[in-house]
Design an enzyme around this catalytic site. Structure first.
Site, short mmCIF file in Angstrom:
data_model
loop_
_atom_site.label_atom_id
_atom_site.label_comp_id
_atom_site.label_asym_id
_atom_site.label_seq_id
_atom_site.Cartn_x
_atom_site.Cartn_y
_atom_site.Cartn_z
N HIS A 197 43.72 11.63 1.98
CA HIS A 197 45.14 11.93 2.10
C HIS A 197 45.70 11.43 3.44
O HIS A 197 45.11 11.66 4.48
CB HIS A 197 45.33 13.45 2.01
CG HIS A 197 46.75 13.90 1.92
ND1 HIS A 197 47.38 14.16 0.72
CD2 HIS A 197 47.67 14.12 2.88
CE1 HIS A 197 48.62 14.54 0.94
NE2 HIS A 197 48.82 14.53 2.25
N CYS B 34 53.46 12.28 1.57
CA CYS B 34 53.09 13.68 1.36
C CYS B 34 54.31 14.48 0.87
O CYS B 34 54.77 14.26 -0.25
CB CYS B 34 52.48 14.26 2.64
SG CYS B 34 51.80 15.93 2.44
N ASP C 280 41.19 12.58 -1.93
CA ASP C 280 42.22 13.52 -1.46
C ASP C 280 41.84 14.92 -1.91
O ASP C 280 41.84 15.23 -3.11
CB ASP C 280 43.58 13.11 -2.04
CG ASP C 280 44.73 13.85 -1.39
OD1 ASP C 280 44.53 14.99 -0.93
OD2 ASP C 280 45.84 13.28 -1.36
#
Length: 243
Positions: free
Chosen positions: A210, A131, A178
């Site tokens: 995600h 991330c 995502d």
């Protein structure tokens, strides 16, 4: 963004109940978690955290997994003690994020690289990140030629980003479902890399959400387990190939 009340979905899935096999050390102005393999090695991988910082058990598990595969794994606090908390007011997330630019971490990266070389005897270096850390990996792989391999996992990208000047092989893992990173941005990234990138790269988009590689237990859903295992295996294989 996923939604205004919780704009980053890194908190989905499970927070592992995991203590870790490594130890915490001081690396100049920041702290870091370090885990070493049973046998001595000169191969090391920097692990870069998501918005929840360097103490997240999930990512420490990833660092330990790298050590189990023969790498010195170092998981530094690139936020220098200013990570997001699960209880934080998410309406202020954008303001918080502006003060933690994943492309402005060279001071911390310099300290970590020096530590690995001088204190751990590392000569072959790589980096992975999740991330926020995925953004950082992309930046570092365009900045530090000593990083011979990088794996960026679901790192946010922008249409305006300079993305193709990679110095060494980099693997990008995204997620088809995502809500945080639109697929068109991933497609544009791949197009730019194919056009201008002069080193090996790969872009993979499994049918996941995600954070699936590091934020979810292998057994949370039977249908997810193969994707999680494959993502982790891909990460290790890329590092093994180029470090």
């Amino acid at each position: 963004m996923a939604n205004e009340s919780r704009p980053c979905p890194c908190g989905i899935g499970d927070r592992f109940d995991y203590g870790g096999r490594g130890q915490e050390v001081q690396v100049e102005h920041i702290k870091a978690y370090v885990c070493k393999p049973p046998a001595s090695t000169d191969k090391a991988v920097i692990v870069i955290h998501d918005i929840f910082g360097w103490q997240l058990p999930n990512t420490r598990y990833m660092a330990d997994m790298l050590a189990a595969n023969g790498y010195i794994a170092i998981y530094p606090d690139f936020f220098a003690g200013r990570e997001a908390k699960p209880s934080d007011d998410w309406s202020k997330f954008d303001d918080w994020l502006k003060t933690r630019d994943a492309r402005k971490i060279n001071k911390e990266a310099d300290a970590v690289l020096k530590y690995l070389k001088e204190q751990c005897g590392a000569k072959k270096l790589g980096v992975i990140g999740f991330c926020w850390g995925g953004i950082a990996v992309h930046h570092l792989m365009m900045t530090y030629p000593e990083l011979k391999a990088g794996v960026s996992l679901y790192g946010l990208i922008k249409d305006s980003d300079d993305v193709s000047n990679l110095l060494n092989p980099t693997f990008f893992i995204f997620a088809e479902k995502d809500d945080f990173i639109p697929l068109h941005q991933v497609t544009l990234l791949e197009q730019k890399l194919k056009k201008d990138c002069k080193v090996n790269f790969e872009v993979k988009i499994p049918r996941q959400t995600h954070g699936f590689v590091h934020c979810r237990r292998e057994d949370i859903n039977p249908q997810d387990k193969p994707y999680i295992e494959e993502g982790r295996k891909d990460m290790i294989n890329w590092l093994n190939k180029y470090i």
